[in-house]
Motif scaffolding. Structure first.
Motif, PDB file in Angstrom:
ATOM      1  N   LEU A  28     -12.525  17.703  -7.210  1.00  0.00           N
ATOM      2  CA  LEU A  28     -12.320  18.779  -6.237  1.00  0.00           C
ATOM      3  C   LEU A  28     -11.690  18.238  -4.957  1.00  0.00           C
ATOM      4  O   LEU A  28     -11.034  18.978  -4.223  1.00  0.00           O
ATOM      5  CB  LEU A  28     -13.658  19.452  -5.927  1.00  0.00           C
ATOM      6  N   LEU A  29     -11.882  16.941  -4.680  1.00  0.00           N
ATOM      7  CA  LEU A  29     -11.404  16.340  -3.446  1.00  0.00           C
ATOM      8  C   LEU A  29     -10.059  15.633  -3.628  1.00  0.00           C
ATOM      9  O   LEU A  29      -9.243  15.624  -2.712  1.00  0.00           O
ATOM     10  CB  LEU A  29     -12.437  15.334  -2.922  1.00  0.00           C
ATOM     11  N   TYR A  30      -9.852  15.021  -4.780  1.00  0.00           N
ATOM     12  CA  TYR A  30      -8.616  14.282  -5.059  1.00  0.00           C
ATOM     13  C   TYR A  30      -8.090  14.657  -6.432  1.00  0.00           C
ATOM     14  O   TYR A  30      -8.876  14.876  -7.357  1.00  0.00           O
ATOM     15  CB  TYR A  30      -8.871  12.767  -5.030  1.00  0.00           C
ATOM     16  N   PRO A  31      -6.765  14.690  -6.590  1.00  0.00           N
ATOM     17  CA  PRO A  31      -6.200  15.010  -7.905  1.00  0.00           C
ATOM     18  C   PRO A  31      -6.623  13.995  -8.962  1.00  0.00           C
ATOM     19  O   PRO A  31      -6.680  12.790  -8.694  1.00  0.00           O
ATOM     20  CB  PRO A  31      -4.680  14.946  -7.667  1.00  0.00           C
ATOM     21  N   MET A  76       0.858  -1.184   0.000  1.00  0.00           N
ATOM     22  CA  MET A  76       0.000   0.000   0.000  1.00  0.00           C
ATOM     23  C   MET A  76       0.898   1.238   0.000  1.00  0.00           C
ATOM     24  O   MET A  76       1.559   1.530   0.996  1.00  0.00           O
ATOM     25  CB  MET A  76      -0.880  -0.014   1.254  1.00  0.00           C
ATOM     26  N   ILE A  77       0.958   1.944  -1.131  1.00  0.00           N
ATOM     27  CA  ILE A  77       1.776   3.151  -1.245  1.00  0.00           C
ATOM     28  C   ILE A  77       0.942   4.346  -0.796  1.00  0.00           C
ATOM     29  O   ILE A  77      -0.093   4.658  -1.386  1.00  0.00           O
ATOM     30  CB  ILE A  77       2.253   3.376  -2.705  1.00  0.00           C
ATOM     31  N   GLY A  78       1.396   5.020   0.265  1.00  0.00           N
ATOM     32  CA  GLY A  78       0.631   6.142   0.824  1.00  0.00           C
ATOM     33  C   GLY A  78      -0.427   5.660   1.776  1.00  0.00           C
ATOM     34  O   GLY A  78      -1.602   6.022   1.678  1.00  0.00           O
ATOM     35  N   ASP A 103       1.276  -9.493  -5.367  1.00  0.00           N
ATOM     36  CA  ASP A 103       0.156  -9.781  -6.264  1.00  0.00           C
ATOM     37  C   ASP A 103      -0.567  -8.499  -6.652  1.00  0.00           C
ATOM     38  O   ASP A 103      -1.082  -8.388  -7.768  1.00  0.00           O
ATOM     39  CB  ASP A 103      -0.819 -10.737  -5.575  1.00  0.00           C
ATOM     40  N   VAL A 104      -0.646  -7.560  -5.730  1.00  0.00           N
ATOM     41  CA  VAL A 104      -1.272  -6.272  -6.020  1.00  0.00           C
ATOM     42  C   VAL A 104      -0.548  -5.177  -5.249  1.00  0.00           C
ATOM     43  O   VAL A 104      -0.135  -5.372  -4.105  1.00  0.00           O
ATOM     44  CB  VAL A 104      -2.786  -6.281  -5.679  1.00  0.00           C
ATOM     45  N   ILE A 105      -0.349  -4.045  -5.917  1.00  0.00           N
ATOM     46  CA  ILE A 105       0.220  -2.859  -5.277  1.00  0.00           C
ATOM     47  C   ILE A 105      -0.772  -1.721  -5.466  1.00  0.00           C
ATOM     48  O   ILE A 105      -1.195  -1.419  -6.585  1.00  0.00           O
ATOM     49  CB  ILE A 105       1.590  -2.474  -5.871  1.00  0.00           C
ATOM     50  N   TYR A 106      -1.151  -1.124  -4.360  1.00  0.00           N
ATOM     51  CA  TYR A 106      -2.074   0.016  -4.362  1.00  0.00           C
ATOM     52  C   TYR A 106      -1.279   1.329  -4.388  1.00  0.00           C
ATOM     53  O   TYR A 106      -0.283   1.464  -3.677  1.00  0.00           O
ATOM     54  CB  TYR A 106      -2.900   0.021  -3.082  1.00  0.00           C
ATOM     55  N   VAL A 107      -1.743   2.272  -5.172  1.00  0.00           N
ATOM     56  CA  VAL A 107      -1.223   3.643  -5.150  1.00  0.00           C
ATOM     57  C   VAL A 107      -2.376   4.537  -4.703  1.00  0.00           C
ATOM     58  O   VAL A 107      -3.373   4.694  -5.422  1.00  0.00           O
ATOM     59  CB  VAL A 107      -0.683   4.078  -6.518  1.00  0.00           C
ATOM     60  N   ALA A 108      -2.266   5.097  -3.499  1.00  0.00           N
ATOM     61  CA  ALA A 108      -3.363   5.868  -2.905  1.00  0.00           C
ATOM     62  C   ALA A 108      -3.679   7.118  -3.725  1.00  0.00           C
ATOM     63  O   ALA A 108      -2.845   7.610  -4.492  1.00  0.00           O
ATOM     64  CB  ALA A 108      -3.004   6.264  -1.474  1.00  0.00           C
ATOM     65  N   GLY A 109      -4.884   7.634  -3.532  1.00  0.00           N
ATOM     66  CA  GLY A 109      -5.321   8.817  -4.266  1.00  0.00           C
ATOM     67  C   GLY A 109      -4.440  10.033  -4.040  1.00  0.00           C
ATOM     68  O   GLY A 109      -4.292  10.878  -4.920  1.00  0.00           O
ATOM     69  N   LEU A 110      -3.828  10.120  -2.847  1.00  0.00           N
ATOM     70  CA  LEU A 110      -2.968  11.262  -2.521  1.00  0.00           C
ATOM     71  C   LEU A 110      -1.485  10.958  -2.733  1.00  0.00           C
ATOM     72  O   LEU A 110      -0.633  11.787  -2.422  1.00  0.00           O
ATOM     73  CB  LEU A 110      -3.210  11.704  -1.075  1.00  0.00           C
TER      74      LEU A 110
END
Length: 255
Positions: free
Chosen positions: A220-223, A113-115, A177-184
């Protein structure tokens, strides 16, 4: 929407309080119902609102993580967090999107989980729903220290906790198996690309990358970024929720 945006722009503090909570709850509720942003809300205004949302989210997560870890009944306190069901539902949908793309998670799976932040509920929900072991990556040492304490008190067997930027973290090759890149994590397509380039060697050949973003008024909330612009990966799924789930979800494989 004009009033909700201006209320957030007039805040001088972002720590949880009745005024701050009301301001951001009002903004989220307005954005969820909107189909587009007002014309006066240009890129500069959007970036400033996003910055304030990010600060508020960090403050809120740290407040709640500390509140849970200091509670005599941490599991019950966790259930009081007002976005807990939102996290559960988003992760449930993401697991379904991964399955539709050919990746099925189980107790033998491993994720990063990145971020991850100080209240890593995406990672916790992923473990809770699939048994997947999750490693946490965050640039803030205090966030990871708080995450470790949270995992301890709620009896969550979290994986490695790595203090690093997603574009520079040293992850083991062929491990996930999976890498997440957070919205921020990464505020532009270029920043997301730097993260992707760095983490690709850590992804197993059949693995997937989930990048969270935003679409429509929710930008407006996340890039936002163009999901087709990322290189060295192939976009398999683009999912833009039309309900109160905020984040868009993009699923990629190597290629």
């Amino acid at each position: 929407m004009d009033i909700a945006i201006k209320t957030v722009m007039n805040l001088h503090d972002f720590a949880p309080s009745p005024d701050v909570n009301a301001a951001f709850s009002g903004l989220v509720a307005t954005v969820v119902q909107a189909t587009k942003l007002p014309k006066w809300c240009n890129d500069e205004v959007c970036r400033e609102v996003q910055r304030r949302c990010s600060l508020s989210e960090s403050e809120m997560e740290m407040y709640w993580s500390r509140r849970i870890t200091s509670s005599a009944r941490p599991q019950q306190e966790l259930e009081k967090f007002w976005y807990i069901d939102n996290y559960r539902e988003l992760v449930r949908r993401e697991i379904g999107l991964l399955g539709g793309s050919g990746l099925f998670l189980s107790e033998g799976s491993r994720a990063a989980m990145i971020g991850s932040g100080p209240l890593p509920l995406t990672a916790w929900c992923l473990w809770h729903q699939t048994g997947t072991m999750v490693d946490l990556v965050d640039v803030a040492p205090a966030a990871l220290a708080q995450s470790r304490e949270l995992a301890r008190v709620i009896a969550w067997p979290v994986g490695e906790c790595l203090v690093a930027d997603g574009a520079a973290v040293a992850l083991p090759d062929n491990a996930y198996d999976v890498i997440y890149v957070a919205g921020l994590a990464g505020d532009s397509a270029e920043a997301k690309q730097q993260i992707i380039d760095n983490i690709l060697p850590a992804l197993r050949p059949s693995g997937r990358i989930i990048v969270r973003g935003a679409h429509g008024a929710k930008t407006l909330l996340y890039p936002a970024f163009d999901p087709n612009s990322l290189q060295r990966v192939q976009l398999l799924v683009e999912y833009n929720p039309d309900d109160d789930i905020i984040n868009s979800v993009y699923v990629y494989k190597k290629g």
